[in-house]
Design a protein around this motif. Structure first.
Motif, PDB file in Angstrom:
ATOM      1  N   MET A 119       1.020  -1.209  -0.039  1.00 28.84           N
ATOM      2  CA  MET A 119      -0.013  -0.239   0.126  1.00 28.84           C
ATOM      3  C   MET A 119       0.980   1.276   0.191  1.00 28.84           C
ATOM      4  SD  MET A 119      -3.162   0.930   2.602  1.00 28.84           S
ATOM      5  CE  MET A 119      -4.029  -0.662   2.189  1.00 28.84           C
ATOM      6  N   GLY A 120       0.516   2.197  -0.782  1.00 27.96           N
ATOM      7  CA  GLY A 120       1.291   3.282  -1.021  1.00 27.96           C
ATOM      8  C   GLY A 120       2.516   3.037  -1.737  1.00 27.96           C
ATOM      9  N   TYR A 121       3.205   1.957  -2.059  1.00 28.82           N
ATOM     10  CA  TYR A 121       4.272   1.646  -3.021  1.00 28.82           C
ATOM     11  C   TYR A 121       4.040   0.769  -4.078  1.00 28.82           C
ATOM     12  CZ  TYR A 121       6.322   4.103   1.140  1.00 28.82           C
ATOM     13  OH  TYR A 121       6.637   4.710   1.933  1.00 28.82           O
ATOM     14  N   PRO A 122       3.167   1.137  -5.093  1.00 29.88           N
ATOM     15  CA  PRO A 122       2.747   0.145  -6.091  1.00 29.88           C
ATOM     16  C   PRO A 122       3.971  -0.295  -6.893  1.00 29.88           C
ATOM     17  CG  PRO A 122       2.414   2.518  -6.673  1.00 29.88           C
ATOM     18  CD  PRO A 122       2.770   2.508  -5.193  1.00 29.88           C
ATOM     19  N   ALA A 123       3.682  -1.529  -7.524  1.00 32.36           N
ATOM     20  CA  ALA A 123       4.766  -2.051  -8.467  1.00 32.36           C
ATOM     21  C   ALA A 123       5.256  -1.203  -9.448  1.00 32.36           C
ATOM     22  CB  ALA A 123       4.240  -3.374  -9.022  1.00 32.36           C
ATOM     23  N   HIS A 124       4.280  -0.384  -9.970  1.00 31.88           N
ATOM     24  CA  HIS A 124       4.730   0.392 -11.153  1.00 31.88           C
ATOM     25  C   HIS A 124       5.849   1.447 -10.879  1.00 31.88           C
ATOM     26  CE1 HIS A 124       1.196   3.286 -10.094  1.00 31.88           C
ATOM     27  NE2 HIS A 124       2.317   4.153  -9.897  1.00 31.88           N
ATOM     28  N   ASP A 125       5.924   1.688  -9.658  1.00 26.98           N
ATOM     29  CA  ASP A 125       7.072   2.451  -9.305  1.00 26.98           C
ATOM     30  C   ASP A 125       8.572   2.005  -9.652  1.00 26.98           C
ATOM     31  OD1 ASP A 125       5.332   4.383  -8.273  1.00 26.98           O
ATOM     32  OD2 ASP A 125       5.517   4.061  -6.154  1.00 26.98           O
ATOM     33  N   PHE A 126       8.587   0.671  -9.761  1.00 27.60           N
ATOM     34  CA  PHE A 126       9.748   0.050 -10.076  1.00 27.60           C
ATOM     35  C   PHE A 126       9.793  -0.886 -11.542  1.00 27.60           C
ATOM     36  CE2 PHE A 126       8.708  -0.022  -5.662  1.00 27.60           C
ATOM     37  CZ  PHE A 126       9.890   0.442  -5.038  1.00 27.60           C
ATOM     38  N   LYS A 127       9.050  -0.195 -12.626  1.00 27.71           N
ATOM     39  CA  LYS A 127       8.809  -0.479 -13.565  1.00 27.71           C
ATOM     40  C   LYS A 127      10.467  -0.630 -14.260  1.00 27.71           C
ATOM     41  CE  LYS A 127       6.818  -0.211 -18.097  1.00 27.71           C
ATOM     42  NZ  LYS A 127       5.443   0.402 -18.838  1.00 27.71           N
ATOM     43  N   GLU A 128      11.093   0.505 -14.198  1.00 27.21           N
ATOM     44  CA  GLU A 128      12.556   0.471 -14.725  1.00 27.21           C
ATOM     45  C   GLU A 128      13.409  -0.694 -14.397  1.00 27.21           C
ATOM     46  OE1 GLU A 128      14.480   4.232 -15.421  1.00 27.21           O
ATOM     47  OE2 GLU A 128      12.556   5.215 -15.196  1.00 27.21           O
TER      48      GLU A 128
END
Length: 409
Positions: A220-229
């Motif tokens: 919660m608050g740290y979605p997977a898409h933040d780490f797409k790169e």
């Protein structure tokens, strides 16, 4: 529902654990020994005391569940302890018929730049312990002669979804100090990129069996898409991917893991069959969304790393195993791999997790063999595909042998 399989058979059959946190799976007496050696203060220096105060049978919430990691991570910043923990973890798995493990942890939690403990040092110490256990077991005559399958392992490195400016580890504290003018999420992402680049380098240049990438921590608050790169870099460098998804957040987290992070497997995936956990307001028909996502996952044989005890402990509302979503995973023909998550924190074993799963669902022998097979066919084996197929075949032939010896039909 009562399982038809004896504990002796479940222990003897060949198994794999693909979701196994090193820092959550120390021996309790080993933790005490390491703490004394490294002058780390513990709440108790007896096994019973640690079980009473820290590593409990049940927890009030996820925060209490994670409390014990402050002690295990502290002792594992000593490289002698880290090697010992990896060695003992392999031994403990071998002792209950687990012949393949994928050990995961966040190397940056163990790093201490001021003491010269860098990424390479942490990874070599971990691999040294695992490798020693592997070679000792595989030198036994029954394994060398082909009567038993050999033991093997891979290492999955975890990036952290979040960490604070102080306290998580000396490395993270120093990184925040160095990048003090960056937004916290930029610092977190920078750490993840450093970790994945170093993982690929050590795999390619020094041959360490680093087989996969994971992202762990609060969803919660740290979605997977933040780490797409970060996941794109792994994807482009033939490093396989798993994601903690659907452990404590809705099915939309699982969807992001698949579509944004190219997930080859899913860690936990519990919320897939809990449409009430979906929070995305754009998803109006939650049950339909969950059904379609489950069918998508099943059709593509994306394996779910199922950790029943851990889910029961961190989600008290589940109640008991009869309410766990494993039964829905099984009935919808998903590829499920039975895992421990944390052998110490959850006070469990792979054999115990199979007992729980089989107490909730009536599993005929053919389906049980399928479940075992997923652990060998969906793993991130360090060798090539031909070698992986041969190893899986050997393990499943041994399953048949054990079943015959225990008169299981």
């Amino acid at each position: 529902m009562t399982t038809q399989y004896s504990p002796d058979f479940l222990k003897a059959m060949p198994k794999a654990d693909l979701h196994l946190h090193l820092d959550g799976s120390l021996r309790p007496d080993g933790l005490i020994e390491m703490a004394k050696r490294s002058n780390i203060e513990l709440p108790s220096y007896t096994v019973d005391g640690l079980y009473d105060l820290v590593f409990k049978e049940s927890y009030q919430n996820l925060g209490e569940y994670l409390n014990g990691f402050q002690y295990t991570c502290a002792v594992l910043r000593d490289m002698e302890n880290l090697e010992q923990a990896a060695y003992e973890l392999a031994q403990d798995n071998i002792a209950e018929g687990v012949i393949y493990i994928e050990v995961r942890f966040a190397p940056q939690l163990m790093m201490d730049p001021a003491r010269g403990i860098d990424f390479d040092t942490v990874m070599h110490a971990t691999n040294k312990g695992l490798s020693r256990a592997k070679h000792e077991y595989n030198a036994q005559s029954a394994v060398a002669n082909g009567d038993k399958p050999p033991f093997d392992y891979g290492i999955i490195n975890c990036a952290m979804r979040m960490f604070g400016k102080k306290g998580f580890s000396p490395y993270y504290t120093q990184l925040f100090q160095m990048l003090r003018d960056h937004e916290p999420k930029q610092v977190i992402k920078t750490a993840a990129m450093e970790m994945i680049r170093a993982s690929v380098r050590l795999r390619d240049e020094e041959g360490l069996p680093i087989v996969g990438l994971d992202i762990a921590g609060q969803e919660m608050g740290y979605p997977a898409h933040d780490f797409k790169e970060v996941y794109e870099y792994a994807h482009q460098n033939f490093l396989l991917k798993t994601v903690h998804a659907g452990e404590a957040y809705g099915a939309e987290s699982i969807f992001e893991a698949l579509t944004q992070c190219y997930a080859d497997r899913l860690g936990h995936g519990y919320s897939l069959f809990s449409p009430d956990m979906i929070q995305d307001p754009s998803i109006t028909d939650k049950e339909d969304y969950a059904r379609r996502l489950a069918s998508f996952i099943a059709d593509r044989r994306i394996a779910i790393e199922v950790c029943i005890t851990s889910n029961l402990q961190t989600n008290p509302d589940i109640g008991d195993v009869s309410n766990h979503n494993f039964k829905h995973m099984f009935n919808n023909r998903l590829a499920t791999v039975i895992c421990t998550d944390n052998r110490l924190v959850s006070r469990t074993t792979v054999t115990r997790e199979y007992e729980l799963a089989l107490s909730a669902v009536d599993v005929p022998l053919k389906r049980l063999k399928d479940m075992v097979a997923y652990g060998f066919k969906k793993n991130f084996f360090a060798g090539n595909y031909i070698e992986k197929r041969a190893y899986a075949k050997q393990a499943l032939e041994y399953f048949d042998k054990v079943a015959n010896e225990h008169n299981v039909r």
